[in-house]
Scaffold this motif. Structure first.
Motif, PDB file in Angstrom:
ATOM      1  N   PRO A  35       0.840  -1.206   0.000  1.00  0.00           N
ATOM      2  CA  PRO A  35       0.000   0.000   0.000  1.00  0.00           C
ATOM      3  C   PRO A  35       0.873   1.254   0.000  1.00  0.00           C
ATOM      4  N   GLY A  36       0.464   2.232  -0.787  1.00  0.00           N
ATOM      5  CA  GLY A  36       1.203   3.494  -0.825  1.00  0.00           C
ATOM      6  C   GLY A  36       2.473   3.424  -1.632  1.00  0.00           C
ATOM      7  N   HIS A  37       2.652   2.341  -2.364  1.00  0.00           N
ATOM      8  CA  HIS A  37       3.884   2.174  -3.132  1.00  0.00           C
ATOM      9  C   HIS A  37       3.888   3.018  -4.413  1.00  0.00           C
ATOM     10  N   VAL A  38       2.679   3.279  -4.945  1.00  0.00           N
ATOM     11  CA  VAL A  38       2.601   3.971  -6.242  1.00  0.00           C
ATOM     12  C   VAL A  38       2.829   5.471  -6.092  1.00  0.00           C
ATOM     13  N   HIS A  39       3.719   6.021  -6.900  1.00  0.00           N
ATOM     14  CA  HIS A  39       3.849   7.472  -7.020  1.00  0.00           C
ATOM     15  C   HIS A  39       3.310   7.830  -8.392  1.00  0.00           C
ATOM     16  N   TRP A  40       2.173   8.544  -8.379  1.00  0.00           N
ATOM     17  CA  TRP A  40       1.509   8.782  -9.670  1.00  0.00           C
ATOM     18  C   TRP A  40       2.347   9.635 -10.602  1.00  0.00           C
ATOM     19  N   ALA A  41       3.246  10.438 -10.035  1.00  0.00           N
ATOM     20  CA  ALA A  41       4.137  11.220 -10.893  1.00  0.00           C
ATOM     21  C   ALA A  41       5.021  10.287 -11.717  1.00  0.00           C
ATOM     22  N   HIS A  42       5.521   9.223 -11.061  1.00  0.00           N
ATOM     23  CA  HIS A  42       6.338   8.249 -11.794  1.00  0.00           C
ATOM     24  C   HIS A  42       5.531   7.577 -12.895  1.00  0.00           C
ATOM     25  N   VAL A  43       4.283   7.220 -12.559  1.00  0.00           N
ATOM     26  CA  VAL A  43       3.430   6.540 -13.545  1.00  0.00           C
ATOM     27  C   VAL A  43       3.158   7.464 -14.731  1.00  0.00           C
ATOM     28  N   GLY A  44       2.876   8.742 -14.419  1.00  0.00           N
ATOM     29  CA  GLY A  44       2.621   9.709 -15.491  1.00  0.00           C
ATOM     30  C   GLY A  44       3.832   9.866 -16.392  1.00  0.00           C
ATOM     31  N   LEU A  45       5.004   9.996 -15.764  1.00  0.00           N
ATOM     32  CA  LEU A  45       6.239  10.121 -16.544  1.00  0.00           C
ATOM     33  C   LEU A  45       6.449   8.885 -17.417  1.00  0.00           C
ATOM     34  N   SER A  46       6.193   7.748 -16.810  1.00  0.00           N
ATOM     35  CA  SER A  46       6.368   6.483 -17.517  1.00  0.00           C
ATOM     36  C   SER A  46       5.459   6.412 -18.741  1.00  0.00           C
ATOM     37  N   ALA A  47       4.199   6.848 -18.567  1.00  0.00           N
ATOM     38  CA  ALA A  47       3.263   6.838 -19.698  1.00  0.00           C
ATOM     39  C   ALA A  47       3.735   7.786 -20.793  1.00  0.00           C
ATOM     40  N   LEU A  48       4.223   8.946 -20.365  1.00  0.00           N
ATOM     41  CA  LEU A  48       4.686   9.946 -21.326  1.00  0.00           C
ATOM     42  C   LEU A  48       5.888   9.421 -22.109  1.00  0.00           C
ATOM     43  N   VAL A  49       6.875   8.915 -21.373  1.00  0.00           N
ATOM     44  CA  VAL A  49       8.085   8.408 -22.028  1.00  0.00           C
ATOM     45  C   VAL A  49       7.737   7.256 -22.976  1.00  0.00           C
ATOM     46  N   SER A  50       6.868   6.346 -22.523  1.00  0.00           N
ATOM     47  CA  SER A  50       6.495   5.208 -23.373  1.00  0.00           C
ATOM     48  C   SER A  50       5.834   5.682 -24.663  1.00  0.00           C
ATOM     49  N   ALA A  51       4.935   6.662 -24.542  1.00  0.00           N
ATOM     50  CA  ALA A  51       4.243   7.165 -25.729  1.00  0.00           C
ATOM     51  C   ALA A  51       5.234   7.809 -26.693  1.00  0.00           C
ATOM     52  N   VAL A  52       6.169   8.591 -26.150  1.00  0.00           N
ATOM     53  CA  VAL A  52       7.164   9.237 -27.012  1.00  0.00           C
ATOM     54  C   VAL A  52       8.034   8.183 -27.700  1.00  0.00           C
ATOM     55  N   VAL A  53       8.450   7.167 -26.930  1.00  0.00           N
ATOM     56  CA  VAL A  53       9.272   6.102 -27.513  1.00  0.00           C
ATOM     57  C   VAL A  53       8.521   5.416 -28.649  1.00  0.00           C
ATOM     58  N   LEU A  54       7.211   5.183 -28.447  1.00  0.00           N
ATOM     59  CA  LEU A  54       6.430   4.520 -29.499  1.00  0.00           C
ATOM     60  C   LEU A  54       6.366   5.385 -30.761  1.00  0.00           C
ATOM     61  N   LEU A  55       6.132   6.678 -30.582  1.00  0.00           N
ATOM     62  CA  LEU A  55       6.045   7.563 -31.747  1.00  0.00           C
ATOM     63  C   LEU A  55       7.379   7.625 -32.494  1.00  0.00           C
ATOM     64  N   VAL A  56       8.454   7.805 -31.731  1.00  0.00           N
ATOM     65  CA  VAL A  56       9.776   7.874 -32.361  1.00  0.00           C
ATOM     66  C   VAL A  56      10.099   6.542 -33.047  1.00  0.00           C
ATOM     67  N   GLY A  57       9.855   5.452 -32.318  1.00  0.00           N
ATOM     68  CA  GLY A  57      10.147   4.125 -32.864  1.00  0.00           C
ATOM     69  C   GLY A  57       9.401   3.881 -34.162  1.00  0.00           C
ATOM     70  N   TRP A  58       8.118   4.234 -34.171  1.00  0.00           N
ATOM     71  CA  TRP A  58       7.302   3.985 -35.360  1.00  0.00           C
ATOM     72  C   TRP A  58       7.771   4.842 -36.543  1.00  0.00           C
TER      73      TRP A  58
END
Lengths: 249, 287
Positions: free
Chosen positions: B250-273
């Protein structure tokens, strides 16, 4: 050229560029020579090729080795993309090019048939309906559960031809596959191709055999050094090819 | 890019739904997605084939796919609780480890295999006209299925150690999706590059080994001392692993990390594609 039917294949100024240099560059090459290192040594395998194909035409491609015949077929099959111009293919294509390429050694003949037919876009239902037909054609009934790797090379081609030649695509591309296989199987392949042409499929055949070309094709395309130098009735194109071939000697 | 314009022009007047064999949709992003969707059955077939080869050809099929993370977990558990005095991670540590190691295994094998996806299937790529992204997507998907099949092992240890489970265990779903996006992006970027520059495969392997310690697998992001913590938060795996562990800690999630992770993943997908689309033509000639 006004015609009643729209072309199924429209090739407009198509060109493909290859580099003569090494196929794979190592990191060292990139660092030492930069990206421009190989650009100087390029040549056009196909250059400014234009033609239309109407449904049901049977076309033979002639030319000596390395003049762009296979490259042209790959463009139409969609497994290579043009560097210049455009290749527009309006319908599906059944490519008998490197036909054993899609088969997996570790899986059985049965699994392989379903997999390859599916990859080429055949629906599950048609695969089920045509499965026995394919097996009978390939004479594989006794080997259905044998891993593909245990088949002889002739048998492998038989399975592959049986599957790809039964795809319901309106365009069939054939690249010298008939050179392999024994006489009896060759005869079956010929019969199957006759059937397909008679059924109104569009055939695209690359072959060095004049007999095959005359037998199946009504129209010929002659490629020399990547350029389309003749496009007309098969006998005329063959004559032009023979003449120039003689002249080169 | 006169070529692309011409292709579009030629395809236009003929109108109607573009059939599977048309070369016209190639360069346009939207066209690529629809082409991929139209051939989704090919992805299913290939994933089925991969799993079949993996699970049918060896008696220990399933065991193999969970054995490596299990042994690794056992080893790290020994090193960090018995040899060293553990100061990072949470209790029960073995659950903490597995919840990070299982997705790490997916990431690790996914990157290794997508990098050579085009190169190792050269014969198939040369002979079948399917959208080329399929060769990468198929690896991401089959490794993802293996990941999902390995989750029961995690729950087994949760039961053994009587770790509390909260509703946040459902965050495994977005974690899986994020990881798939990230892997697809990395794969689309690497697969064509590996065909053109063969040494890259080795570099990828080295980077992955370093990446293990640069990702919060044996520790959590808050365990990292101040100047470095920000860097770890930028690692897209940080957010993904936190989502995987959320249900048990419990309390392990930091939503800032999750948000950053989503952002980075999306950028990687766009660049990769984008890289993939650009190199496709060259790769098809070199393969």
């Amino acid at each position: 050229m006004p015609t009643a039917t729209d072309p199924v294949i429209a090739v407009r100024g198509a060109g493909v560029r290859f580099s003569r240099g090494r196929r794979h560059r190592s990191l060292r090459d990139w660092v030492l020579r930069g990206e421009g290192g190989l650009r100087t040594d390029e040549f056009w395998a196909l250059r400014d090729v234009n033609f239309d194909v109407r449904p049901g035409e049977a076309i033979g491609v002639v030319g000596r080795n390395g003049q762009g015949k296979s490259t042209l077929l790959k463009l139409i099959a969609g497994v290579m993309l043009p560097d210049a111009g455009a290749v527009d293919v309006a319908t599906g294509v059944a490519p008998l090019i490197e036909i054993t390429g899609g088969f997996v050694n570790d899986l059985t003949v049965r699994d392989n048939i379903a997999l390859t037919a599916g990859l080429h876009g055949m629906s599950k239902q048609s695969i089920a309906e045509r499965f026995d037909e394919m097996v009978a054609f390939a004479e594989m009934a006794d080997f259905l559960d044998t891993p593909y790797k245990h088949l002889s090379s002739g048998m492998k081609v038989r399975v592959a031809f049986a599957v790809v030649s039964r795809l319901e695509e309106p365009i069939i591309l054939v690249d010298e596959v008939l050179a392999v296989g024994d006489k009896a199987f060759k005869r079956k392949c010929y019969a199957r191709m006759d059937e397909l042409v008679a059924a109104g499929r569009t055939l695209f055949l690359v072959s060095h055999s004049e007999g095959d070309l005359r037998r199946f094709c009504t129209r010929g395309l002659y490629l020399r050094q990547g350029r389309l130098v003749a496009d007309g009735p098969m006998p005329e194109v063959l004559a032009a090819y023979a003449e120039e071939d003689e002249g080169d000697k | 890019m006169t070529t692309q314009a011409e292709v579009v022009e030629l395809a236009g007047p003929r109108g109607g739904p573009l059939p599977a064999g048309s070369r016209a949709e190639g360069p346009r992003p939207a066209g690529r997605v629809t082409a991929l969707w139209r051939r989704r059955r090919a992805v299913r077939l290939l994933v089925g084939r991969d799993l079949k080869v993996r699970y049918a050809s060896s008696a220990l099929g399933y065991v193999w796919s969970v054995l490596e993370p299990l042994l690794m977990a056992a080893m790290y558990w020994f090193v960090f609780t018995q040899v060293f005095h553990r100061s990072a991670g949470e209790e029960p540590y073995i659950v903490f480890l597995l919840a990070g190691l299982l997705p790490w295994t997916w990431f690790n094998s996914g990157v290794t295999d997508t990098a050579k996806a085009l190169h190792s299937e050269a014969k198939l790529v040369r002979s079948t006209n399917v959208p080329r992204e399929i060769w990468v997507l198929r690896v991401v998907a089959s490794k993802g299925v293996e990941f999902l099949l390995s989750l029961p092992v995690l729950f087994l240890f949760v039961l053994i150690y009587r770790a509390p489970v909260s509703w946040q265990v459902l965050l495994l779903v977005p974690a899986t999706l994020l990881m798939a996006v990230l892997l697809l992006g990395i794969g689309l970027l690497l697969a064509p590059l590996v065909v053109l520059v063969r040494d890259l495969e080795r570099i990828v392997r080295i980077v992955l080994r370093l990446g293990f310690y640069a990702s919060p697998v044996v520790f959590a992001v808050p365990d990292v001392p101040a100047p470095w913590a920000g860097l770890f938060a930028l690692n897209p795996l940080s957010g993904i692993f936190e989502l995987c562990r959320a249900g048990f800690f419990p309390g392990h999630v930091h939503w800032a990390h999750v948000g950053l992770s989503a952002l980075v993943s999306a950028v990687v997908l766009l660049v990769g594609w984008a890289v993939f689309a650009r190199l496709e033509r060259t790769v098809l000639k070199e393969i």
